[in-house]
Design a protein around this motif. Structure first.
Motif, PDB file in Angstrom:
ATOM      1  N   HIS A   1       0.836  -1.204   0.000  1.00 56.91           N
ATOM      2  CA  HIS A   1       0.000   0.000   0.000  1.00 56.91           C
ATOM      3  C   HIS A   1       0.867   1.248   0.000  1.00 56.91           C
ATOM      4  CE1 HIS A   1      -3.694   2.273   0.838  1.00 56.91           C
ATOM      5  NE2 HIS A   1      -2.975   2.976   1.691  1.00 56.91           N
ATOM      6  N   ARG A   2       1.887   1.245   0.837  1.00 61.04           N
ATOM      7  CA  ARG A   2       2.777   2.403   0.916  1.00 61.04           C
ATOM      8  C   ARG A   2       3.608   2.548  -0.359  1.00 61.04           C
ATOM      9  NH1 ARG A   2       3.142   4.220   6.237  1.00 61.04           N
ATOM     10  NH2 ARG A   2       2.142   2.825   7.766  1.00 61.04           N
ATOM     11  N   ALA A   3       4.135   1.451  -0.858  1.00 60.91           N
ATOM     12  CA  ALA A   3       5.004   1.517  -2.039  1.00 60.91           C
ATOM     13  C   ALA A   3       4.249   1.950  -3.285  1.00 60.91           C
ATOM     14  CB  ALA A   3       5.676   0.162  -2.272  1.00 60.91           C
ATOM     15  N   THR A   4       2.959   1.621  -3.368  1.00 59.80           N
ATOM     16  CA  THR A   4       2.175   1.924  -4.571  1.00 59.80           C
ATOM     17  C   THR A   4       1.294   3.160  -4.404  1.00 59.80           C
ATOM     18  OG1 THR A   4       0.345   0.470  -3.888  1.00 59.80           O
ATOM     19  CG2 THR A   4       2.121  -0.516  -5.210  1.00 59.80           C
ATOM     20  N   GLY A   5       1.531   3.923  -3.363  1.00 58.17           N
ATOM     21  CA  GLY A   5       0.745   5.127  -3.163  1.00 58.17           C
ATOM     22  C   GLY A   5      -0.730   4.861  -2.964  1.00 58.17           C
ATOM     23  N   GLY A   6      -1.068   3.716  -2.373  1.00 58.97           N
ATOM     24  CA  GLY A   6      -2.452   3.375  -2.088  1.00 58.97           C
ATOM     25  C   GLY A   6      -3.147   2.563  -3.156  1.00 58.97           C
ATOM     26  N   ALA A   7      -2.487   2.289  -4.287  1.00 55.49           N
ATOM     27  CA  ALA A   7      -3.136   1.507  -5.347  1.00 55.49           C
ATOM     28  C   ALA A   7      -3.454   0.090  -4.880  1.00 55.49           C
ATOM     29  CB  ALA A   7      -2.260   1.471  -6.592  1.00 55.49           C
ATOM     30  N   PHE A   8      -2.571  -0.487  -4.070  1.00 54.72           N
ATOM     31  CA  PHE A   8      -2.874  -1.798  -3.499  1.00 54.72           C
ATOM     32  C   PHE A   8      -3.647  -1.587  -2.211  1.00 54.72           C
ATOM     33  CE2 PHE A   8      -2.337  -5.604  -1.030  1.00 54.72           C
ATOM     34  CZ  PHE A   8      -2.546  -6.604  -1.976  1.00 54.72           C
ATOM     35  N   ASP A   9      -4.869  -2.096  -2.155  1.00 57.11           N
ATOM     36  CA  ASP A   9      -5.727  -1.836  -1.002  1.00 57.11           C
ATOM     37  C   ASP A   9      -6.697  -3.004  -0.820  1.00 57.11           C
ATOM     38  OD1 ASP A   9      -7.487  -0.934   0.933  1.00 57.11           O
ATOM     39  OD2 ASP A   9      -7.441   1.129   0.203  1.00 57.11           O
ATOM     40  N   PRO A  10      -6.445  -3.880   0.172  1.00 55.39           N
ATOM     41  CA  PRO A  10      -7.335  -5.033   0.383  1.00 55.39           C
ATOM     42  C   PRO A  10      -8.737  -4.660   0.849  1.00 55.39           C
ATOM     43  CG  PRO A  10      -5.180  -5.407   1.382  1.00 55.39           C
ATOM     44  CD  PRO A  10      -5.244  -3.965   1.009  1.00 55.39           C
ATOM     45  N   THR A  11      -8.980  -3.385   1.190  1.00 58.22           N
ATOM     46  CA  THR A  11     -10.309  -3.011   1.673  1.00 58.22           C
ATOM     47  C   THR A  11     -11.306  -2.776   0.542  1.00 58.22           C
ATOM     48  OG1 THR A  11      -9.815  -0.620   1.755  1.00 58.22           O
ATOM     49  CG2 THR A  11      -9.290  -1.926   3.718  1.00 58.22           C
ATOM     50  N   VAL A  12     -10.948  -3.101  -0.704  1.00 58.79           N
ATOM     51  CA  VAL A  12     -11.877  -2.909  -1.824  1.00 58.79           C
ATOM     52  C   VAL A  12     -12.921  -4.030  -1.915  1.00 58.79           C
ATOM     53  CG1 VAL A  12     -10.212  -1.615  -3.200  1.00 58.79           C
ATOM     54  CG2 VAL A  12     -10.360  -4.105  -3.471  1.00 58.79           C
ATOM     55  N   GLN A  13     -12.929  -4.979  -0.995  1.00 56.44           N
ATOM     56  CA  GLN A  13     -13.884  -6.094  -1.093  1.00 56.44           C
ATOM     57  C   GLN A  13     -15.342  -5.627  -1.175  1.00 56.44           C
ATOM     58  OE1 GLN A  13     -13.680  -9.057  -1.906  1.00 56.44           O
ATOM     59  NE2 GLN A  13     -15.564 -10.024  -1.231  1.00 56.44           N
TER      60      GLN A  13
ATOM     61  N   ARG B   1     -14.941   0.467  10.604  1.00 59.53           N
ATOM     62  CA  ARG B   1     -16.319   0.850  10.311  1.00 59.53           C
ATOM     63  C   ARG B   1     -17.157  -0.381   9.959  1.00 59.53           C
ATOM     64  NH1 ARG B   1     -13.176   4.140   7.401  1.00 59.53           N
ATOM     65  NH2 ARG B   1     -13.841   3.355   5.371  1.00 59.53           N
ATOM     66  N   PRO B   2     -18.405  -0.414  10.417  1.00 64.87           N
ATOM     67  CA  PRO B   2     -19.296  -1.517  10.033  1.00 64.87           C
ATOM     68  C   PRO B   2     -19.440  -1.589   8.517  1.00 64.87           C
ATOM     69  CG  PRO B   2     -20.252  -0.235  11.818  1.00 64.87           C
ATOM     70  CD  PRO B   2     -19.052   0.533  11.348  1.00 64.87           C
ATOM     71  N   GLY B   3     -19.406  -2.785   7.989  1.00 66.65           N
ATOM     72  CA  GLY B   3     -19.516  -2.977   6.549  1.00 66.65           C
ATOM     73  C   GLY B   3     -18.191  -3.083   5.835  1.00 66.65           C
ATOM     74  N   MET B   4     -17.090  -2.726   6.501  1.00 64.55           N
ATOM     75  CA  MET B   4     -15.777  -2.916   5.892  1.00 64.55           C
ATOM     76  C   MET B   4     -15.482  -4.408   5.736  1.00 64.55           C
ATOM     77  SD  MET B   4     -13.183  -0.109   7.593  1.00 64.55           S
ATOM     78  CE  MET B   4     -11.867  -0.611   6.443  1.00 64.55           C
ATOM     79  N   ALA B   5     -14.656  -4.734   4.754  1.00 61.32           N
ATOM     80  CA  ALA B   5     -14.248  -6.124   4.537  1.00 61.32           C
ATOM     81  C   ALA B   5     -12.949  -6.127   3.756  1.00 61.32           C
ATOM     82  CB  ALA B   5     -15.323  -6.902   3.784  1.00 61.32           C
ATOM     83  N   LEU B   6     -12.144  -7.152   3.993  1.00 57.52           N
ATOM     84  CA  LEU B   6     -10.870  -7.305   3.302  1.00 57.52           C
ATOM     85  C   LEU B   6     -10.942  -8.457   2.312  1.00 57.52           C
ATOM     86  CD1 LEU B   6      -8.285  -7.042   6.240  1.00 57.52           C
ATOM     87  CD2 LEU B   6      -9.355  -5.201   4.937  1.00 57.52           C
ATOM     88  N   THR B   7     -10.092  -8.381   1.308  1.00 54.30           N
ATOM     89  CA  THR B   7      -9.828  -9.509   0.420  1.00 54.30           C
ATOM     90  C   THR B   7      -8.323  -9.647   0.262  1.00 54.30           C
ATOM     91  OG1 THR B   7     -10.049 -10.389  -1.821  1.00 54.30           O
ATOM     92  CG2 THR B   7     -10.095  -8.002  -1.602  1.00 54.30           C
ATOM     93  N   PHE B   8      -7.847 -10.877   0.329  1.00 58.39           N
ATOM     94  CA  PHE B   8      -6.436 -11.154   0.040  1.00 58.39           C
ATOM     95  C   PHE B   8      -6.294 -11.918  -1.269  1.00 58.39           C
ATOM     96  CE2 PHE B   8      -5.990 -10.715   4.769  1.00 58.39           C
ATOM     97  CZ  PHE B   8      -5.228  -9.558   4.723  1.00 58.39           C
ATOM     98  N   ASN B   9      -7.280 -11.801  -2.155  1.00 57.37           N
ATOM     99  CA  ASN B   9      -7.193 -12.489  -3.446  1.00 57.37           C
ATOM    100  C   ASN B   9      -6.067 -11.948  -4.307  1.00 57.37           C
ATOM    101  OD1 ASN B   9      -9.291 -14.109  -2.725  1.00 57.37           O
ATOM    102  ND2 ASN B   9     -10.801 -13.183  -4.083  1.00 57.37           N
TER     103      ASN B   9
END
Length: 308
Positions: A104-116, A151-159
């Motif tokens: 996340h840090r190296a890509t300036g936020g482009a990598f973000d597992p919270t997009v689930q 926050r309620p409703g947040m979710a992660l993906t490690f796909n």
């Protein structure tokens, strides 16, 4: 088609025709499935008992990966997403959280597992704007004692990491079994052995553009349009801000399959200058193939636009 089915294996042995190379020993192969991807293990130079021992351990390791990171069963990740917290996460979970933070840090936020939640909204034809408001890596708190989603409703993906992480774990198991000539294809590829394996790199449509020799290294490919989801048939790899991916296909090689996996996912969402900056922060990673999306406004062909 799975988004990482774009690596065409063009040889199932060490590169043929190499000067002084000994005839290839008969190969042994095992096939399975994990994290929605087919898994193939190809060995050379191993005895039957040695191969059986490794294949049995491989099956156990892949089951552990599913139990940690599957979104479709009662895994550790599914419980975190359901409850918003997970006490005393397994070492593998902590490892992927740490790698996610690094990427996340190296890509300036482009990598973000919270997009689930955004992925689910797109797949189900839901409100993407509302789902986008649930994204944000800064809202994930984690330690060896607990993982908590703010926050309620947040979710992660490690796909975007778990298949590569599985390949790295399989490589470690192979080394423990004394195996030195091996190709792991777990959605991402990890090769062991100095002689190398010949791999073809293809775009989202399956057209091969380049062949490389993969030896003691990992390779991952991401093609946002390789899998289209939802009623509108939109790319399955999503930027946190909802922008259109500028790349048709990105292939990345690295020492770690998990790192190559996550980085290929992120880079296909980044313009060239930002992608090169990310590579500079991650020594040892290299772009092997970069094909711009049809709508992209920057120049580029099918070769690397920067090296690190």
């Amino acid at each position: 088609m799975n988004r990482r089915r774009f690596l065409l294996l063009t040889a199932c042995a060490a590169l043929p025709g190499m000067a002084g190379a000994a005839p290839a020993a008969p190969s042994q192969e095992w096939r399975g499935r994990a994290m929605g991807a087919d898994v193939t293990l190809r060995l050379h130079g191993a005895g039957p008992a040695q191969a059986r021992g490794f294949f049995a351990e491989a099956a156990r390791l892949l089951a552990q990966v599913e139990n940690l990171f599957s979104l479709h069963r009662d895994s550790d990740l599914a419980r975190l997403n359901r409850d918003g917290r997970l006490r005393f996460p397994a070492a593998g979970m902590v490892e992927l959280l740490a790698l996610s933070d690094r990427l996340h840090r190296a890509t300036g936020g482009a990598f973000d597992p919270t997009v689930q939640p955004l992925w689910l909204a797109r797949a189900q034809g839901g409100d993407e704007a509302a789902a986008r408001a649930l994204a944000g890596w800064d809202s994930v708190a984690w330690s060896r004692a607990e993982v908590r989603l703010a926050r309620p409703g947040m979710a992660l993906t490690f796909n975007g990491l778990a298949q590569g992480w599985a390949a790295d774990r399989l490589a470690g198991a192979a080394a423990r079994h004394g195996l030195t000539d091996l190709l792991i294809d777990a959605g991402e590829m990890r090769a062991l052995g100095a002689r190398g394996w010949r791999v073809g790199l293809a775009d989202a449509a399956g057209r091969e553009h380049r062949r490389i020799r993969l030896g003691d290294r990992a390779l991952a490919t991401s093609s946002p349009g390789g899998t289209l989801i939802g009623p509108r048939g939109l790319p399955h790899i999503l930027a946190p801000d909802g922008g259109a991916p500028p790349w048709d296909t990105i292939s990345v090689s690295a020492d770690s399959a998990a790192l190559a996996d996550g980085l290929s996912t992120a880079l296909c969402l980044m313009p060239p200058e930002a992608a090169c900056a990310a590579l500079a922060r991650l020594p040892g990673c290299r772009i092997e193939l970069a094909i711009p999306a049809p709508h992209a406004e920057f120049p580029g062909k099918t070769s690397s636009f920067c090296l690190a």
